[in-house]
Design an enzyme around this catalytic site. Structure first.
Site, PDB file in Angstrom:
ATOM      1  N   SER A  90       0.801  -1.238   0.000  1.00  0.00           N
ATOM      2  CA  SER A  90       0.000   0.000   0.000  1.00  0.00           C
ATOM      3  C   SER A  90       0.828   1.280   0.000  1.00  0.00           C
ATOM      4  O   SER A  90       0.268   2.369  -0.191  1.00  0.00           O
ATOM      5  CB  SER A  90      -0.927   0.030   1.218  1.00  0.00           C
ATOM      6  OG  SER A  90      -1.932  -0.932   1.090  1.00  0.00           O
ATOM      7  N   VAL A 126       1.228  -3.614   3.998  1.00  0.00           N
ATOM      8  CA  VAL A 126       1.209  -4.899   4.705  1.00  0.00           C
ATOM      9  C   VAL A 126       2.481  -5.711   4.484  1.00  0.00           C
ATOM     10  O   VAL A 126       2.665  -6.755   5.109  1.00  0.00           O
ATOM     11  CB  VAL A 126      -0.015  -5.781   4.335  1.00  0.00           C
ATOM     12  CG1 VAL A 126      -1.292  -5.162   4.865  1.00  0.00           C
ATOM     13  CG2 VAL A 126      -0.072  -6.041   2.853  1.00  0.00           C
ATOM     14  N   LYS A 165       0.398   3.551  -2.895  1.00  0.00           N
ATOM     15  CA  LYS A 165      -0.809   4.382  -3.033  1.00  0.00           C
ATOM     16  C   LYS A 165      -0.471   5.876  -2.967  1.00  0.00           C
ATOM     17  O   LYS A 165      -1.144   6.704  -3.570  1.00  0.00           O
ATOM     18  CB  LYS A 165      -1.825   4.033  -1.930  1.00  0.00           C
ATOM     19  CG  LYS A 165      -2.445   2.645  -2.070  1.00  0.00           C
ATOM     20  CD  LYS A 165      -3.349   2.314  -0.890  1.00  0.00           C
ATOM     21  CE  LYS A 165      -4.215   1.089  -1.090  1.00  0.00           C
ATOM     22  NZ  LYS A 165      -3.513  -0.183  -1.287  1.00  0.00           N
ATOM     23  N   TYR A 200      -3.895  -2.590 -10.532  1.00  0.00           N
ATOM     24  CA  TYR A 200      -3.819  -2.369  -9.085  1.00  0.00           C
ATOM     25  C   TYR A 200      -2.883  -3.372  -8.416  1.00  0.00           C
ATOM     26  O   TYR A 200      -2.015  -3.007  -7.619  1.00  0.00           O
ATOM     27  CB  TYR A 200      -5.235  -2.450  -8.504  1.00  0.00           C
ATOM     28  CG  TYR A 200      -5.299  -2.283  -7.007  1.00  0.00           C
ATOM     29  CD1 TYR A 200      -5.192  -1.029  -6.417  1.00  0.00           C
ATOM     30  CD2 TYR A 200      -5.472  -3.383  -6.176  1.00  0.00           C
ATOM     31  CE1 TYR A 200      -5.267  -0.876  -5.039  1.00  0.00           C
ATOM     32  CE2 TYR A 200      -5.539  -3.240  -4.797  1.00  0.00           C
ATOM     33  CZ  TYR A 200      -5.430  -1.987  -4.236  1.00  0.00           C
ATOM     34  OH  TYR A 200      -5.496  -1.843  -2.876  1.00  0.00           O
ATOM     35  N   TYR A 225      -4.177   3.035   8.024  1.00  0.00           N
ATOM     36  CA  TYR A 225      -5.410   2.277   8.238  1.00  0.00           C
ATOM     37  C   TYR A 225      -6.203   2.862   9.405  1.00  0.00           C
ATOM     38  O   TYR A 225      -6.333   4.075   9.495  1.00  0.00           O
ATOM     39  CB  TYR A 225      -5.102   0.780   8.445  1.00  0.00           C
ATOM     40  CG  TYR A 225      -4.209   0.231   7.380  1.00  0.00           C
ATOM     41  CD1 TYR A 225      -4.546   0.339   6.026  1.00  0.00           C
ATOM     42  CD2 TYR A 225      -3.002  -0.398   7.687  1.00  0.00           C
ATOM     43  CE1 TYR A 225      -3.707  -0.162   5.021  1.00  0.00           C
ATOM     44  CE2 TYR A 225      -2.172  -0.911   6.706  1.00  0.00           C
ATOM     45  CZ  TYR A 225      -2.524  -0.775   5.374  1.00  0.00           C
ATOM     46  OH  TYR A 225      -1.700  -1.264   4.413  1.00  0.00           O
TER      47      TYR A 225
END
Lengths: 309, 309, 309, 309
Positions: D69, D263, D72, D194, D245
């Site tokens: 992530s 992660v 992102k 993605y 998160y």
């Protein structure tokens, strides 16, 4: 509790049709696919089938329409007949208490849909029937043709394609449940099966006849048993508590019979041990049930005194 | 659909009691207040009342127990008889699809509870009955004494005080609905009325008799009408779809009768036009319904063939 | 990153006030209690306080207004100073991601509010400060008088009474958390303390001065330490992530400073190590933050280059 | 607020590494795909990059790991640079207040994800970048190679394939948003883009360098501007409020810097105007953030006094 004579069905139906004819508000047809949006909301048909297969009808009762979610009842029966109670480890039997496509409870309950009549639950049942038969939609079609005695029943491939083109919510549901291990088949295969089932066209007469196995406690038109007595009662119970989206309580309150509606404007209902009904009028209320359909069933139970309560 | 003779009730009840006696798992009594926690989970009683007031029973069927949520049925009937359909602008008739105390749907639906049998809904019904009578609990007590023919029925003030001492969730619900303008009385007054109702002690015999007006389509024990035919059917419908917390679908599936349970371990059920039942055993399942109670009703409908489906 | 001279504050404030003056849309004052609804949305005041207590201001910067939720910052600081990290077992530090009064997450998270700035969290902090001091509101008032150097600061009993009369949602929150064992005091006592805090009236000058302990990393106006360096930073962090209801992300994005708003139209903000700000204009946006207040702080950080990012 | 000399970075990093070495609990690696599950939780690396491209490091700081992530942030920057504020009509900027994959808020808010760092939001940003470039993943890879100066950076096709094989939740999210008209590309194409982005492997050194454009207020390694000053600050603000998160509040509280975790066990952080950090240790806490990574950043800000608060 019910002492109605069969000979009284026809006049009751005609009286109801006349009353509905005078009702100005019919709701609005579903508009998310062209084939449904094009329906005339003033169309109305209603049929009653007795246990021996005699059918009475009024209005457009022999006109085929898009059955949509009504087929969920038959798919459930066909799968339950095959796998029995194991099914209930994969789908619940409780009312959903939420708009019919909601993902919230599905997440809260780890991918186990609340009942077989919300879309998520019907996807699971279709998935399981498909795994057991290799052709869930074909199995459904054969069953409905045999029970209705109408070999002309068919899927509407154009409607199925429209549904698929607007199928993102159902695809989301299927993938979501797959993430919890609750879907066995490939999603595109499952969705194809599901949308074809929804696209089936049948008339009030066809559906009233095809539903009689639930009024006969599980016995098919040919006298063979599809479901045990207990299973037939159980499907009726699920129809009563979950058959009309988030209006099941209201439907039980007004109509008092197990029923299942579809966004095509059809509703089937069961008087256990006595007869079945099917009504069709495409205009829907805000919860997705046929306005004239619910009103007609309400009048039928009031006029005849038929009710499970 | 039902051909059972009255003379058969007693042997059926005795057979069921013997079967339950051999069942090891009885669940656990509610433990949030001392009076309930102290109950022996192996206690079991069951009664059937016919329309004429004849009562059959087995086990501890004459022993008073804490009725708790069972009284919600009677409070609903008493208010509906007074204000009619206006009530439905303040409480819904749909299954809640969530644990029985949940605030989520209440917030989503602007302070209108889903149905009269979740705590929020019962608070609204109590509030409205209290506004109309000046003494909701007293009204309930008079009604139950008259219908059961037992003038000794009484509230258990110790239980009511215990409930009040653990009443923060119900206080939260009441204040929350008051914020939406859906409560008329002062909250402490309302809660006092509510907890007293829940504390009422009655036996299976008392409750089976007190419920017969629903099997008689609205006619009280003295022959006077409390509810219209339609209202009586409607309450039966709400019991079937909402009467057993988040297990209403399962109860309909297994038992197939309108019913209402309480955390004291009691359950009442209605066979419209025929008889009523009340069963009591304090051990609960994880959804708050009596384990032996549901099992006994399940056996009763299986053995007698009684079912609305 | 910031090279602004103190002498530049006054012209910047005047430029901002002039720009705001030309802005037609000011939002609408909160209307749930009369005292707030009566405010003129075109009112505007803004103050900057330096670490040494020098204050610059413009417009109605010396006019007292209803501080409302702004006091939550001070109550948090006063309790954290006393009990330290134990507080965080009773209230979280995460953004709520939901409208500020929502009960949903509170239920999901077992009565532990997400953070000290939603109402539920502030009730917990008030409850705990009250248990430790015997007079949470009095403690708050003393602190604010001392930090602002204004002994005339006072609660507005009329506003407090109005809040209490419309206090059902907060009462519901308090009872709900009490049901989880997360409230120690009696609910009426707690609510009285809470509403009095919210009713405090103070001006932009007062609040900018009273906030300087957060820009001074925990040191009070008299040079004594209230919070550790770490605790002061932590409160700034919570203000940045949770200080403006469900617009904290947007506030961080536009303003880039720790801030806390109130429905009275005030907002305080901290430039760590440098200065504090307070702005007031009663017209709110749909998320409950002052329209002109956010715009003024946005302009301030743009014109001065001040930002934590 | 920060007076740290560059020459002090190396000893600080070594001290932190020594402390982490003595920490027994390192959490558990993500186990949903084999490549992540196989990582040794005791691995630890950390790097600091200055604005001029000087990098300091300790432990496994030159070892490539699965960025997940973290990418992102870069995808967001690349799309925001192209389309500007129009992006914010399709994705929000508020913390989600729910576990990172939750569908609940997405449904409540009509298919508009709360922020660009939850999976749903990153799918939208990827979708939009792909529509604008024809190759979102390729664009990301080029950017990261250029900023890090490491032409060997590459996707891990095996990891991408593993993610795709477990990709039902992301497929559900994508279909769900497509149902609301918030996805433009075909879902399989979007998911492929993605998952490839997530699979990118890079080291702490690479990522610290690639992040420096955010510490330089939008200026790339080659001196060209990618983002406006305002946009760079805005991405930092979103990192602070949404980057870790459902622990963003806790991260702001403990670390006090804009950060983004993955992660794979990596975390990047920005000290605006000063430097960037990247830490890697595969063991995660229950909210999906690296245990040793958060601890190391916490120690770094404590030891150096660096903090935006």
């Amino acid at each position: 509790m019910m002492t109605l004579m069969s000979s009284q069905f026809q006049p009751v139906l005609e009286r109801i049709a006349a009353e509905i004819e005078r009702t100005p508000d019919r709701g609005r047809p579903a508009d998310y696919i062209p084939a449904l949006a094009a329906c005339d909301p003033r169309t109305f048909g209603m049929a009653v089938a007795e246990l021996d297969g005699t059918v009475y009808g009024v209005g457009d009762w022999r006109e085929p329409f898009s059955t949509q979610s009504i087929t969920k009842v038959f798919t459930l029966a066909l799968d339950l007949a095959r796998e029995g109670d194991e099914l209930w480890e994969h789908v619940g039997r409780e009312p959903s208490g939420n708009p019919f496509n909601s993902l919230v409870q599905l997440e809260y309950e780890n991918g186990i849909p609340r009942n077989p009549f919300i879309n998520a639950g019907a996807l699971v049942v279709t998935d399981r029937l498909h795994s057991r038969t290799g052709d869930a939609a074909g199995e459904l079609l054969s069953f409905l043709r045999e029970e209705s005695g109408n070999p002309a029943l068919a899927f509407d491939e154009e409607v199925a394609a429209s549904e698929a083109a607007h199928g993102d919510r159902n695809a989301a549901l299927a993938h979501f449940m797959a993430a919890y291990g609750n879907i066995d088949n490939d999603i595109p295969v499952l969705l194809d099966q599901y949308f074809r089932q929804c696209s089936l066209r049948a008339s009030c007469a066809d559906l009233a006849l095809a539903t009689t196995f639930l009024a006969r406690h599980g016995i098919r038109a040919d006298g063979n048993r599809l479901l045990t007595l207990s299973q037939a009662k159980q499907i009726n119970a699920i129809m009563l508590t979950c058959g009309t989206y988030d209006a099941a309580g209201d439907f039980a309150y007004r109509v008092g019979l197990p029923g299942k509606s579809g966004v095509g404007g059809g509703i089937i209902a069961v008087v256990p041990g006595r007869c079945t009904l099917c009504v069709w009028s495409p205009g829907l209320d805000e919860r997705g049930n046929s306005v004239a359909g619910v009103a007609a069933l309400d009048r039928f139970t009031t006029l005849t005194g038929v009710s499970v309560f």
